[in-house]
Write a protein that holds these residues in place. Structure first.
Motif, short mmCIF file in Angstrom:
data_model
loop_
_atom_site.label_atom_id
_atom_site.label_comp_id
_atom_site.label_asym_id
_atom_site.label_seq_id
_atom_site.Cartn_x
_atom_site.Cartn_y
_atom_site.Cartn_z
N PHE A 276 -22.41 2.46 -14.10
CA PHE A 276 -23.55 1.54 -14.20
C PHE A 276 -24.51 1.97 -15.31
CE2 PHE A 276 -27.86 0.22 -12.91
CZ PHE A 276 -27.67 -1.16 -12.92
N LYS A 277 -24.69 3.27 -15.48
CA LYS A 277 -25.60 3.78 -16.51
C LYS A 277 -25.12 3.43 -17.92
CE LYS A 277 -26.98 7.72 -13.64
NZ LYS A 277 -26.85 9.20 -13.44
N LYS A 278 -23.84 3.15 -18.07
CA LYS A 278 -23.30 2.80 -19.39
C LYS A 278 -23.56 1.35 -19.76
CE LYS A 278 -19.40 6.02 -18.87
NZ LYS A 278 -17.91 6.13 -18.83
N LEU A 279 -23.84 0.51 -18.76
CA LEU A 279 -23.97 -0.92 -19.00
C LEU A 279 -25.32 -1.26 -19.60
CD1 LEU A 279 -22.35 -2.20 -15.68
CD2 LEU A 279 -21.23 -1.79 -17.89
N ARG A 280 -25.37 -2.37 -20.32
CA ARG A 280 -26.58 -2.80 -20.98
C ARG A 280 -26.92 -4.23 -20.58
NH1 ARG A 280 -26.52 1.71 -21.25
NH2 ARG A 280 -26.52 3.15 -23.04
N GLY A 281 -28.22 -4.50 -20.46
CA GLY A 281 -28.65 -5.87 -20.17
C GLY A 281 -29.24 -6.01 -18.79
N GLU A 282 -30.12 -6.98 -18.64
CA GLU A 282 -30.80 -7.21 -17.37
C GLU A 282 -29.93 -7.91 -16.35
OE1 GLU A 282 -34.46 -9.21 -18.16
OE2 GLU A 282 -35.33 -7.55 -19.29
N ASN A 283 -28.76 -8.38 -16.75
CA ASN A 283 -27.85 -9.07 -15.82
C ASN A 283 -26.83 -8.11 -15.20
OD1 ASN A 283 -26.46 -8.65 -18.19
ND2 ASN A 283 -25.59 -10.71 -18.30
N LYS A 284 -27.16 -6.84 -15.15
CA LYS A 284 -26.31 -5.83 -14.52
C LYS A 284 -27.03 -5.28 -13.29
CE LYS A 284 -23.69 -6.16 -18.22
NZ LYS A 284 -24.52 -7.04 -19.08
N GLU A 285 -26.29 -5.14 -12.18
CA GLU A 285 -26.91 -4.74 -10.92
C GLU A 285 -26.03 -3.75 -10.17
OE1 GLU A 285 -28.90 -6.90 -6.95
OE2 GLU A 285 -27.94 -8.10 -8.53
N LEU A 286 -26.66 -2.77 -9.55
CA LEU A 286 -25.97 -1.79 -8.71
C LEU A 286 -26.46 -1.92 -7.28
CD1 LEU A 286 -24.22 0.81 -8.28
CD2 LEU A 286 -26.28 2.12 -8.87
N VAL A 287 -25.54 -2.10 -6.35
CA VAL A 287 -25.88 -2.21 -4.93
C VAL A 287 -25.21 -1.07 -4.18
CG1 VAL A 287 -25.58 -3.58 -2.83
CG2 VAL A 287 -26.20 -4.71 -4.96
N ILE A 288 -26.00 -0.28 -3.47
CA ILE A 288 -25.49 0.79 -2.62
C ILE A 288 -25.63 0.35 -1.17
CG2 ILE A 288 -25.70 3.21 -1.95
CD1 ILE A 288 -24.81 2.81 -4.84
N VAL A 289 -24.50 0.22 -0.49
CA VAL A 289 -24.50 -0.28 0.88
C VAL A 289 -24.76 0.88 1.84
CG1 VAL A 289 -23.23 -1.57 2.62
CG2 VAL A 289 -22.83 -2.04 0.18
N PRO A 290 -25.82 0.81 2.63
CA PRO A 290 -26.16 1.94 3.52
C PRO A 290 -25.02 2.32 4.46
CG PRO A 290 -27.97 0.36 3.43
CD PRO A 290 -26.81 -0.28 2.72
N ASN A 291 -24.77 3.62 4.53
CA ASN A 291 -23.83 4.25 5.48
C ASN A 291 -22.36 3.95 5.20
OD1 ASN A 291 -25.93 5.43 7.10
ND2 ASN A 291 -26.30 3.38 7.94
N ASP A 292 -22.04 3.10 4.24
CA ASP A 292 -20.64 2.75 3.99
C ASP A 292 -19.89 3.88 3.28
OD1 ASP A 292 -20.94 0.28 5.11
OD2 ASP A 292 -20.16 -0.83 3.39
#
Length: 317
Positions: A276-292
């Protein structure tokens, strides 16, 4: 097998129509897929191609993702990658970053030419190792308007081991061993396999993620007779391919939207976060699902964030 027989590990939905389809990549390899289409639609549909897990077949997680998304007013396909499952390729149970990236592009070719699909609204989904391959594809194919990935960086694991704990010396020793194996196997039909996962339950002392793989691939929860991981694993000769490759050489070329999904307790979380840190632009999103965990995102309907994936695609397709 009767093509009408339901051979998935998940129940068949009465909200979608299902059929088997085939298409061919530009290497001439025919790819087998399950196509799911929402019922009672009007006009042209947004579409998505789904692959994964790495070493799985379309009857496992990718089919579950495809069917569930189709219930939300999409046309989707879950396909078997080249050399696996019901897809073509004379040699079985091998992989190639180049060919597998092309598999996704061939899926987009197919979807772009279906009469009931809007070719300007095509996305892809990648699970496990196919998360990384999906991003690799998005970086070279602007037709892909949105990519959702449970990301695993297979070249990183191949080169450095899990959690980057391997060494260059260990990598070279592995290459040397496999090169010697190739010499011995020259002209043979039966090639040595790297080995699938442990029978369930995995032995005490194994890492939790290895036990989780065993609990998925080696039980009725996820076992499939055509799955590489459920059986003897990949051809040993193919392993060095990950040791000398790299995904996302030009991450800046992904102009379209990306959603990376990971479990909070997934052993692979670091791969998704670093990607994710390599991606550029505001249309990039990271979701961390709790406990999964990583494998929770294979098949646990109460843990996979399908509503989030749906809203992501609806916003970006």
């Amino acid at each position: 097998m009767d093509p009408c027989q339901w051979d998935k590990f998940f129940p068949k939905s009465d909200k979608v129509d299902h059929k088997k389809v085939t298409f061919t990549n530009h290497f001439g390899i025919p790819l087998a897929a399950d196509q799911y289409t929402t019922k009672n639609y009007e006009g042209k549909l947004p579409a998505s191609a789904v692959a994964g897990n790495f070493g799985a077949v379309k009857e496992q997680s990718s089919g579950l993702y495809a069917q569930t998304l189709a219930e939300k007013s999409y046309l989707t396909i879950a396909f078997d990658p080249s050399f696996t499952g019901e897809s073509g390729g004379d040699v079985r149970d091998v992989f190639s970053l180049d060919i597998n990236t092309e598999d996704y592009q061939a899926a987009v070719d197919y979807l772009s030419n279906i009469g009931n699909v809007d070719p300007e609204k095509i996305g892809i989904i990648g699970i496990c190792g196919w998360g990384g391959i999906s991003l690799n594809t998005a970086a070279i194919d602007p037709r892909i308007k949105a990519t959702s990935a449970v990301t695993y960086d297979m070249p990183r694991v191949g080169a450095w081991g899990y959690f980057d704990q391997g060494t260059a010396e260990e990598r070279y020793a592995s290459k040397k061993q496999i090169a010697e194996q190739r010499t011995k196997e020259y002209g043979q039909q039966d090639l040595a396999k790297a080995g699938g996962y442990y029978d369930y339950p995995a032995p005490d002392g194994q890492p939790d993620f290895v036990k989780q793989y065993s609990a998925y691939y080696k039980t009725k929860r996820g076992y499939h007779k055509r799955s590489v991981n459920s059986n003897e694993g990949w051809i040993l000769q193919s392993q060095p391919a990950w040791m000398n490759a790299q995904i996302l050489v030009h991450p800046e070329d992904i102009k379209n939207a990306v959603l990376i999904v990971h479990g909070e307790k997934a052993h692979s979380r670091y791969m998704g976060e670093d990607t994710f840190k390599k991606l550029r632009g505001e249309n990039k999103e990271l979701v961390i699902v709790p406990n999964d965990t990583h494998t929770d995102l294979y098949d646990q309907m109460d843990k996979i964030p399908f509503d989030k994936i749906d809203s992501f695609f609806k916003q970006n397709l």
